[in-house]
Motif scaffolding. Structure first.
Motif, PDB file in Angstrom:
ATOM      1  N   GLU A   1       0.749  -1.283  -0.125  1.00 10.73           N
ATOM      2  CA  GLU A   1      -0.027  -0.033   0.085  1.00 10.73           C
ATOM      3  C   GLU A   1       0.770   1.114   0.194  1.00 10.73           C
ATOM      4  O   GLU A   1       0.508   2.184  -0.941  1.00 10.73           O
TER       5      GLU A   1
ATOM      6  N   SER B   1       1.141   4.221  -2.978  1.00  5.30           N
ATOM      7  CA  SER B   1       1.090   5.696  -2.511  1.00  5.30           C
ATOM      8  C   SER B   1       2.115   6.527  -3.036  1.00  5.30           C
ATOM      9  O   SER B   1       2.020   7.596  -3.695  1.00  5.30           O
TER      10      SER B   1
ATOM     11  N   GLU C   1      -9.091  -4.516  -1.868  1.00  7.14           N
ATOM     12  CA  GLU C   1      -8.459  -3.464  -1.210  1.00  7.14           C
ATOM     13  C   GLU C   1      -7.413  -2.848  -2.395  1.00  7.14           C
ATOM     14  O   GLU C   1      -7.227  -1.683  -2.409  1.00  7.14           O
TER      15      GLU C   1
ATOM     16  N   ARG D   1      -9.224  -1.338  -5.165  1.00 13.01           N
ATOM     17  CA  ARG D   1      -9.826  -0.124  -4.639  1.00 13.01           C
ATOM     18  C   ARG D   1      -8.551   1.308  -4.762  1.00 13.01           C
ATOM     19  O   ARG D   1      -8.698   2.307  -5.127  1.00 13.01           O
ATOM     20  N   GLN D   2      -7.417   0.640  -4.032  1.00 12.14           N
ATOM     21  CA  GLN D   2      -6.379   1.546  -4.070  1.00 12.14           C
ATOM     22  C   GLN D   2      -5.829   1.990  -5.221  1.00 12.14           C
ATOM     23  O   GLN D   2      -5.471   3.196  -5.454  1.00 12.14           O
TER      24      GLN D   2
ATOM     25  N   TYR E   1      -7.757   2.278  -7.930  1.00  8.10           N
ATOM     26  CA  TYR E   1      -8.638   3.088  -8.565  1.00  8.10           C
ATOM     27  C   TYR E   1      -8.457   4.506  -8.122  1.00  8.10           C
ATOM     28  O   TYR E   1      -8.672   5.482  -8.758  1.00  8.10           O
ATOM     29  N   ARG E   2      -8.002   4.585  -6.982  1.00 19.24           N
ATOM     30  CA  ARG E   2      -8.081   5.565  -5.895  1.00 19.24           C
ATOM     31  C   ARG E   2      -6.828   6.414  -6.665  1.00 19.24           C
ATOM     32  O   ARG E   2      -7.076   7.772  -6.679  1.00 19.24           O
ATOM     33  N   HIS E   3      -5.711   5.846  -6.815  1.00 19.02           N
ATOM     34  CA  HIS E   3      -4.656   6.797  -7.771  1.00 19.02           C
ATOM     35  C   HIS E   3      -4.819   6.544  -9.188  1.00 19.02           C
ATOM     36  O   HIS E   3      -3.757   7.137  -9.741  1.00 19.02           O
ATOM     37  N   ASP E   4      -5.772   6.301  -9.565  1.00 19.83           N
ATOM     38  CA  ASP E   4      -6.076   6.356 -11.124  1.00 19.83           C
ATOM     39  C   ASP E   4      -5.102   5.410 -11.751  1.00 19.83           C
ATOM     40  O   ASP E   4      -4.560   5.714 -12.792  1.00 19.83           O
TER      41      ASP E   4
END
Length: 207
Positions: free
Chosen positions: A106, A110, A171, A174-175, A177-180
């Protein structure tokens, strides 16, 4: 490319590492044919960076370099992403190819999101990891740390494993997609042609 060569990638029938190397070779060849430059950085193993490959004629050198890499050690993905940011020649598209079986996955994603350019994540698990078929008493050995654990794989534990697997993969998705990040999950027995031509094209990662 950021290619995971940690010891866990050597697991499976067929091994995840063979699948990952074939995917990098295929995508790298397509990039070279399109006039793009290609570089591969590895985490785990010896932690190496290839030279910059340019042009279709460099494809055999890329394949030779990839074939000479072997698994070993832990992934240390976050460290590898920092190294990528310091050594990448110019902003571009980075493919992270890994099983992501590390507590660092994770923070690594990021960190990857802060780098210039774009990124895509290709996650691979072995069929035995996705759906273990080993009932009875087992001794599990962590291929990277060497830690062992005795378990009894009954029906209830297999169901729990499936729930936790789905939670983990969800998860990761989702991460991403959150960061594109375009995200693709595959098992190591999936044909590389299907991954590259049928799965990545709808994500608009390859043409």
């Amino acid at each position: 490319f950021l290619l995971d060569l940690s010891q866990s990638m050597d697991f499976g029938q067929p091994p995840k590492l063979g699948w990952a190397v074939q995917v990098v070779a295929a995508l790298g060849y397509m990039a070279l044919c399109s006039g793009d430059r290609v570089q591969v950085l590895t985490c785990g193993g010896a932690g190496e960076a290839s030279r910059l490959f340019r042009g279709r004629g460099a494809a055999p050198d890329l394949f030779t370099w990839l074939s000479g890499r072997g698994p070993g050690g832990e992934a240390e993905l976050a460290t590898a992403v920092r190294w990528l940011g310091a050594s990448a020649p110019a902003p571009g598209l980075t493919f992270l190819v890994s099983d992501l079986l590390t507590p660092e996955w994770e923070p690594a994603l990021s960190r990857l999101a802060t780098l210039p350019g774009e990124a895509a994540v290709l996650q691979v698990l072995a069929p035995e990891e996705y759906a273990p078929g080993y009932p009875g008493d087992l001794l599990l050995v962590d291929s990277e740390s060497g830690e062992t654990r005795e378990v009894t794989m009954g029906h209830g534990l297999l169901q729990q494993y499936a729930r936790e697997r789905d939670s983990f993969l969800g998860e990761v998705r989702r991460q991403c997609y959150r960061h594109d990040f375009p995200y693709l999950f595959s098992q190591s027995d999936t044909r590389v042609e299907d991954v590259v031509l049928r799965s990545l094209r709808p994500l608009q990662v390859v043409k």
